[in-house]
Design an enzyme around this catalytic site. Structure first.
Site, PDB file in Angstrom:
ATOM      1  N   HIS A  92      40.986  44.844  35.129  1.00  0.00           N
ATOM      2  CA  HIS A  92      40.382  43.454  34.775  1.00  0.00           C
ATOM      3  C   HIS A  92      38.924  43.670  34.445  1.00  0.00           C
ATOM      4  CE1 HIS A  92      43.732  41.765  36.865  1.00  0.00           C
ATOM      5  NE2 HIS A  92      43.431  40.494  36.912  1.00  0.00           N
ATOM      6  N   SER A  93      38.149  44.829  34.687  1.00  0.00           N
ATOM      7  CA  SER A  93      36.903  45.099  34.628  1.00  0.00           C
ATOM      8  C   SER A  93      36.592  46.267  33.632  1.00  0.00           C
ATOM      9  CB  SER A  93      36.224  45.263  35.889  1.00  0.00           C
ATOM     10  OG  SER A  93      34.984  46.060  35.763  1.00  0.00           O
TER      11      SER A  93
END
Lengths: 130, 98
Positions: free
Chosen positions: A12-13
């Site tokens: 997600h990052s």
């Protein structure tokens, strides 16, 4: 030297994926293609179909590609990409993100094939760190 | 450092070798990675002993989990056709870990 299995890190990052890539290359090898696919297309927290697809392409040296997702939509997005572009030598693996990545990169650096690298990543779940 | 090989009269046992290394530095992530990659290059079965635990050194996570620190003793053992070379290589890596 023959080509290495490629590793794709879906997170997600973007920072998380890139940071893990750096750690894995220090412990393992910078000869293994490790490609980070973190965050959305515009750099927010989330996942991107296009980034994952492009990362698989970049990691592919001809010996197969193993994709490690962190959580949730990383899994869903990766599955969608692989369903749309099915290949026997590109697969997603259920493994702890950090430990599985390190184990996969070290194993790939030794010249192991896709099955062996995937197994090393999965086995990471059973190795206690204390 | 010591090395030995079995000469059992009634078996055609695979060569066995063993070496003891006092670690000059902690066996942390980077040396564990080097060790695991090197261990994977040999056909012999290899083992690492530390503080009563035995692990397969091809597993980088298992090697890290030994928690072997500077000054402690690690035994490298191998059994198979390239046992001598495996032990020499792995012991060499352990003895020069930074």
């Amino acid at each position: 030297m023959t080509s290495s299995v490629g590793i794709v890190l879906v997170s997600h990052s973007a920072d998380l994926a890139l940071g893990l890539r750096g750690v894995a290359q220090q412990i393992g090898s910078d000869t293994v293609p490790v490609v980070a696919a973190g965050g959305t297309d515009d750099g927010r927290i989330g996942t991107s179909y296009d980034l994952v697809l492009e990362a698989v392409r970049q990691a592919d040296q001809g010996a197969g590609v193993l994709v490690l997702p962190d959580l949730g939509s990383s899994v869903l997005t990766t599955r969608t990409v692989l369903d749309d572009h099915p290949r026997d030598d590109v697969r997603i693996v259920d493994a702890p993100f950090v430990e599985g990545t390190v184990a996969a990169v070290v194993t790939a650096a030794g010249g192991a094939d896709l099955d062996t690298v995937a197994h090393a990543a999965e086995e990471a779940r059973h190795v206690r760190k204390l | 450092m010591s090395a030995s090989s079995d000469t059992a009269p009634h078996e055609t046992a695979a060569p066995r070798h063993e070496s003891t290394v006092v670690l000059p530095a902690d066996l942390h992530a980077r040396p564990a990675g080097k060790l695991a990659q090197a261990a994977g290059q040999f056909s012999s079965a290899v083992e690492l002993d530390h503080d009563g635990r035995t692990v397969n050194p091809t597993g980088v996570l298992a090697v890290m989990a030994l928690g072997a620190t500077a000054g402690s003793t690690v035994v490298v053992r191998a059994e198979g056709a390239d046992a001598e070379e495996a032990v020499a290589t792995l012991a060499g890596l352990l003895a020069t870990a930074e």
